[in-house]
Design an enzyme around this catalytic site. Structure first.
Site, short mmCIF file in Angstrom:
data_model
loop_
_atom_site.label_atom_id
_atom_site.label_comp_id
_atom_site.label_asym_id
_atom_site.label_seq_id
_atom_site.Cartn_x
_atom_site.Cartn_y
_atom_site.Cartn_z
CG ASP A 66 138.11 30.27 -43.10
OD1 ASP A 66 138.67 30.92 -42.20
OD2 ASP A 66 137.76 30.77 -44.18
CD GLU A 141 138.15 29.24 -52.85
OE1 GLU A 141 137.64 30.30 -53.27
OE2 GLU A 141 139.34 29.16 -52.49
#
Ligand code: PGA
Length: 252
Positions: A66, A141
C-alpha cells in the site's frame, strides 16, 4: 494456520527473516510481498544483516501492499521512502524490480488497474503482513464489504490515529491510501503475518479464532492454506489464554 510464539519481537523477526531468506535462496526469481509500519522493521534489519553476509537480492522482485494517497515518493512518511530507508538502499535489489502503488498519481483508478497488472505479472511467493489494531491487513479496513482488487480506501479513524505517531505535530496525516485487495493477498503462495505488542492481541485472536467477517479483515487468512502468524508473547496473550483454558478443560 500456523502460530509461532516468541519471547520478543526480535526473535520473531529473526525467524521470519530466515523464512524469507530461504525463499530468496531457493527460487530463481522470487517475488516478495512487502509491508510497512513499525512491525516489519526488525525483519528488514535482519535481511540487511543477511545481505552483508552475502545474501543477494539481485534476482528479487518486491511488491508493496500500500501507499498513502497524496504523498509523493520523496515524502519522508511515504511508504516509498520507508522501503528505501529500511531495506532498498541497503541491499542490491534492482530499483526497476521494486513496486509500490503511486499515491500521487493524478488518475488513481488507472493507478489501481496498473498495480493489479503488476501483481498479475508477478505472482507473490511470500507475503509479509502486519495487522492493524482493528484487524486490517494492508489497508483493507473493517467494513460492510471487502474488496478483492487494488483500490483507494478511506482510512479508519483508529488507523489515522495510529499512523499519526509517524508525522510531525501539526502535519496533516493522510486519510486515504491505495491498497492491494484481499484476493491479491490471498493469492500469495505463502503468508507471514507479524504482530508484536499487547495492543495487537485482540486483532490477532479475532483473526485466528473469530468467524470470517468483513469487520475483521485478517480473518480471511483462515481461508489460506499456508499462513504463519509470527507473534511475541504480548500479541499472543489471548491466543495463549485460550490454549491454556482448552488444555485445562481437556485435562479435567
Ligand atoms: P504497525 O502497523 O506495524 O505500525 O503496527 C501495522 C498495520 O497497520 O498493518
Amino acid at each position: 494456520m500456523n502460530i509461532r510464539i516468541f519471547p520478543d519481537s526480535q526473535t520473531g523477526s529473526v525467524y521470519a527473516a530466515a523464512i524469507v531468506e530461504y525463499v530468496i535462496k531457493s527460487l530463481p526469481s522470487p517475488v516478495l510481498g512487502l509491508a510497512t509500519g513499525s512491525t516489519p522493521i526488525p525483519l528488514y534489519e535482519e535481511l540487511v544483516r543477511f545481505h552483508k553476509r552475502g545474501l543477494s537480492f539481485a534476482h528479487v522482485t518486491t511488491i508493496n501492499l500500500d501507499e498513502y494517497v497524496g504523498l509523493s515518493a520523496s515524502h519522508p512518511q511515504s511508504y516509498h521512502h520507508f522501503m528505501y530507508r529500511h531495506l532498498f538502499q541497503h541491499v542490491d535489489v534492482r530499483p526497476d524490480r521494486t513496486f509500490i502503488p503511486d499515491g500521487s498519481a493524478s488518475d488513481l483508478a488507472a493507478e489501481c488497474a496498473r498495480y493489479d497488472d503488476v501483481i498479475r505479472n508477478h505472482p507473490i511467493d511470500i507475503q509479509i503482513l502486519g495487522i492493524g489494531v482493528n484487524g486490517h491487513i494492508g489497508f483493507n479496513e473493517p467494513d460492510s464489504a471487502l474488496k478483492a482488487h487494488t483500490h483507494v480506501v478511506r482510512l479508519a479513524k483508529e488507523t489515522i490515529a495510529a499512523n499519526s505517531r509517524f508525522f510531525k505535530p501539526g502535519e496533516a496525516v493522510p486519510v486515504e491510501a491505495i491498497t492491494m485487495g484481499l484476493q491479491s493477498i490471498l493469492l500469495a503462495k505463502q503468508i507471514l503475518l507479524l504482530a508484536f505488542g499487547e495492543e495487537k492481541a485482540e486483532a490477532v485472536a479475532n483473526a485466528v479464532y473469530g468467524d470470517v467477517r468483513t469487520s475483521s479483515p485478517a480473518s480471511v487468512l483462515q481461508l489460506h492454506p499456508n499462513v504463519t502468524f509470527v507473534l511475541d508473547e504480548a500479541a499472543a496473550k489471548l491466543v495463549l489464554e485460550r490454549e491454556q483454558a482448552q488444555a485445562s478443560g481437556s485435562a479435567r
